[in-house]
Design a protein around this motif. Structure first.
Motif, PDB file in Angstrom:
ATOM      1  N   LEU A 138       3.983  14.484 -10.936  1.00 46.19           N
ATOM      2  CA  LEU A 138       4.666  14.763 -12.390  1.00 46.19           C
ATOM      3  C   LEU A 138       3.803  15.222 -13.309  1.00 46.19           C
ATOM      4  N   ALA A 139       2.350  14.800 -13.114  1.00 46.69           N
ATOM      5  CA  ALA A 139       1.350  15.307 -13.886  1.00 46.69           C
ATOM      6  C   ALA A 139       0.979  16.521 -13.415  1.00 46.69           C
ATOM      7  N   HIS A 140       0.839  16.855 -12.432  1.00 46.97           N
ATOM      8  CA  HIS A 140       0.842  18.476 -11.698  1.00 46.97           C
ATOM      9  C   HIS A 140       1.811  19.203 -12.402  1.00 46.97           C
ATOM     10  N   ASP A 141       3.103  19.123 -12.439  1.00 46.78           N
ATOM     11  CA  ASP A 141       4.086  19.953 -12.895  1.00 46.78           C
ATOM     12  C   ASP A 141       4.002  19.959 -14.681  1.00 46.78           C
ATOM     13  N   PHE A 142       3.715  18.863 -15.166  1.00 53.52           N
ATOM     14  CA  PHE A 142       3.607  18.977 -16.720  1.00 53.52           C
ATOM     15  C   PHE A 142       2.364  20.190 -17.063  1.00 53.52           C
ATOM     16  N   ALA A 143       1.229  19.881 -16.140  1.00 52.50           N
ATOM     17  CA  ALA A 143       0.193  20.807 -16.346  1.00 52.50           C
ATOM     18  C   ALA A 143       0.416  22.077 -15.987  1.00 52.50           C
ATOM     19  N   ALA A 144       1.089  22.517 -15.234  1.00 51.41           N
ATOM     20  CA  ALA A 144       1.763  23.841 -14.770  1.00 51.41           C
ATOM     21  C   ALA A 144       2.548  24.280 -16.167  1.00 51.41           C
ATOM     22  N   SER A 145       3.565  23.402 -16.309  1.00 50.99           N
ATOM     23  CA  SER A 145       4.313  24.003 -17.459  1.00 50.99           C
ATOM     24  C   SER A 145       3.659  24.263 -18.711  1.00 50.99           C
ATOM     25  N   GLN A 146       2.369  23.727 -18.850  1.00 42.27           N
ATOM     26  CA  GLN A 146       1.562  24.050 -20.196  1.00 42.27           C
ATOM     27  C   GLN A 146       0.552  25.048 -19.859  1.00 42.27           C
ATOM     28  N   GLY A 147       0.360  25.365 -18.650  1.00 41.54           N
ATOM     29  CA  GLY A 147      -0.637  26.549 -18.418  1.00 41.54           C
ATOM     30  C   GLY A 147      -1.871  25.797 -18.172  1.00 41.54           C
ATOM     31  N   LEU A 165       5.729  17.247 -27.643  1.00 43.10           N
ATOM     32  CA  LEU A 165       6.037  18.188 -26.517  1.00 43.10           C
ATOM     33  C   LEU A 165       5.902  17.525 -25.242  1.00 43.10           C
ATOM     34  N   ALA A 166       4.779  16.478 -25.223  1.00 44.13           N
ATOM     35  CA  ALA A 166       4.722  15.679 -24.086  1.00 44.13           C
ATOM     36  C   ALA A 166       5.942  14.517 -23.926  1.00 44.13           C
ATOM     37  N   ALA A 167       6.331  14.105 -25.064  1.00 48.63           N
ATOM     38  CA  ALA A 167       7.396  13.130 -25.132  1.00 48.63           C
ATOM     39  C   ALA A 167       8.574  13.702 -24.567  1.00 48.63           C
ATOM     40  N   ARG A 168       8.774  15.012 -25.193  1.00 50.58           N
ATOM     41  CA  ARG A 168      10.275  15.752 -24.401  1.00 50.58           C
ATOM     42  C   ARG A 168      10.048  15.995 -22.938  1.00 50.58           C
ATOM     43  N   TRP A 169       8.913  16.383 -22.319  1.00 46.87           N
ATOM     44  CA  TRP A 169       8.803  16.757 -21.164  1.00 46.87           C
ATOM     45  C   TRP A 169       8.686  15.545 -20.242  1.00 46.87           C
ATOM     46  N   GLY A 207       0.698  -1.287  -0.066  1.00 48.16           N
ATOM     47  CA  GLY A 207      -0.011  -0.051   0.090  1.00 48.16           C
ATOM     48  C   GLY A 207       0.961   1.440  -0.096  1.00 48.16           C
ATOM     49  N   ARG A 208       2.096   1.302   0.732  1.00 48.10           N
ATOM     50  CA  ARG A 208       2.703   2.454   1.028  1.00 48.10           C
ATOM     51  C   ARG A 208       3.430   2.640  -0.660  1.00 48.10           C
ATOM     52  N   LEU A 209       4.005   1.391  -0.891  1.00 45.44           N
ATOM     53  CA  LEU A 209       4.598   1.556  -2.272  1.00 45.44           C
ATOM     54  C   LEU A 209       3.669   2.086  -3.344  1.00 45.44           C
ATOM     55  N   LEU A 210       2.509   1.700  -3.316  1.00 46.59           N
ATOM     56  CA  LEU A 210       1.549   2.197  -4.444  1.00 46.59           C
ATOM     57  C   LEU A 210       1.304   3.546  -4.268  1.00 46.59           C
ATOM     58  N   GLN A 211       0.933   3.789  -2.942  1.00 48.52           N
ATOM     59  CA  GLN A 211       0.824   5.311  -2.761  1.00 48.52           C
ATOM     60  C   GLN A 211       2.117   6.120  -3.038  1.00 48.52           C
ATOM     61  N   GLY A 212       3.124   5.856  -2.872  1.00 46.77           N
ATOM     62  CA  GLY A 212       4.295   6.625  -3.168  1.00 46.77           C
ATOM     63  C   GLY A 212       4.326   6.813  -4.778  1.00 46.77           C
ATOM     64  N   LEU A 213       4.106   5.558  -5.509  1.00 47.08           N
ATOM     65  CA  LEU A 213       4.084   5.694  -6.709  1.00 47.08           C
ATOM     66  C   LEU A 213       3.015   6.551  -7.508  1.00 47.08           C
ATOM     67  N   ALA A 214       1.970   6.520  -6.964  1.00 44.44           N
ATOM     68  CA  ALA A 214       0.647   7.423  -7.295  1.00 44.44           C
ATOM     69  C   ALA A 214       1.008   8.680  -7.122  1.00 44.44           C
ATOM     70  N   SER A 215       1.580   9.083  -5.973  1.00 48.42           N
ATOM     71  CA  SER A 215       2.036  10.368  -5.522  1.00 48.42           C
ATOM     72  C   SER A 215       2.897  11.093  -6.378  1.00 48.42           C
ATOM     73  N   ASP A 235      -6.914  18.931 -16.472  1.00 48.44           N
ATOM     74  CA  ASP A 235      -6.663  18.884 -17.987  1.00 48.44           C
ATOM     75  C   ASP A 235      -5.778  17.657 -18.336  1.00 48.44           C
ATOM     76  N   VAL A 236      -4.975  17.658 -17.630  1.00 43.52           N
ATOM     77  CA  VAL A 236      -4.065  16.244 -17.952  1.00 43.52           C
ATOM     78  C   VAL A 236      -4.522  15.037 -17.882  1.00 43.52           C
ATOM     79  N   ASN A 237      -5.784  14.794 -16.739  1.00 48.63           N
ATOM     80  CA  ASN A 237      -6.191  13.773 -16.649  1.00 48.63           C
ATOM     81  C   ASN A 237      -7.194  13.411 -17.828  1.00 48.63           C
ATOM     82  N   ALA A 238      -7.765  14.666 -18.209  1.00 43.54           N
ATOM     83  CA  ALA A 238      -8.809  14.574 -19.533  1.00 43.54           C
ATOM     84  C   ALA A 238      -7.810  14.134 -20.752  1.00 43.54           C
ATOM     85  N   LEU A 239      -6.690  14.746 -20.875  1.00 49.01           N
ATOM     86  CA  LEU A 239      -5.765  14.468 -22.173  1.00 49.01           C
ATOM     87  C   LEU A 239      -5.582  12.985 -21.877  1.00 49.01           C
TER      88      LEU A 239
END
Length: 169
Positions: free
Chosen positions: A36-45, A122-126, A23-31, A50-54
């Motif tokens: 990373l998704a949050h940072d990608f979203a922020a980098s794209q405005g 763009l996503a591949a580079r990021w 459980g802890r390992l999965l939580q750490g991976l999910a976190s 939106d990233v989950n939808a994408l």
């Protein structure tokens, strides 16, 4: 009647494979994936939603997907958003060049959402460093171990989707 606590593990279970440790390992991976998704979203405005939808649009267009085109209604159901929120998400993704909408040829009332392959570069580079980290970690495992890990992750994803659907209905 005695019940098993979350920390009770079957005899012979090593700490690395016990329920709590998994459980802890999965939580750490999910976190980390969420961050990373949050940072990608922020980098794209964009927003994290939106990233989950994408990702949902991308999954729908992958080979072996259901074959059903992604629609605003399907996206609304998948992400548990309101119609208005889906429209706002799609507007942002379209402005950022990640998706485009088109009318169904057979039923002009139905809108389909398509992933823009040019946005993929763009996503591949990021995410290239994530892919490199994946390759580094995969190199630590033999093919049989990788098949086991892949099977575990696929089954966990399936079971979590079932639980999500159960809670929503």
């Amino acid at each position: 009647m005695a019940t098993r606590s979350e920390s009770d593990e079957p005899q012979g279970t090593t700490p690395a494979t016990g329920r709590r440790d998994f459980g802890r390992l999965l939580q750490g991976l999910a976190s980390e994936m969420n961050l990373l998704a949050h940072d990608f979203a922020a980098s794209q405005g964009l927003h994290t939603t939106d990233v989950n939808a994408l990702l949902a649009v991308m999954r729908a267009s992958e080979p072996g997907a259901t074959g059903e085109p992604m629609t605003p209604g399907r996206l609304r159901d998948e992400l548990a958003l309101t119609s208005g929120a889906v429209t706002a998400v799609l507007d942002r993704l379209e402005r950022a060049g990640h998706v485009h909408r088109s009318r169904d040829g057979a039923d002009r009332r139905q809108v389909q959402i398509h992933y823009d392959p040019q946005a993929g570069s763009l996503a591949a580079r990021w995410f290239a460093p994530v892919a490199e980290a994946t390759d580094t970690v995969r190199a630590d495992f033999d093919p049989e171990e990788l098949r086991t890990v892949a099977r575990f992750l696929a089954r966990m994803t399936e079971e979590l989707a079932v639980e999500r659907d159960r809670r929503r209905s």
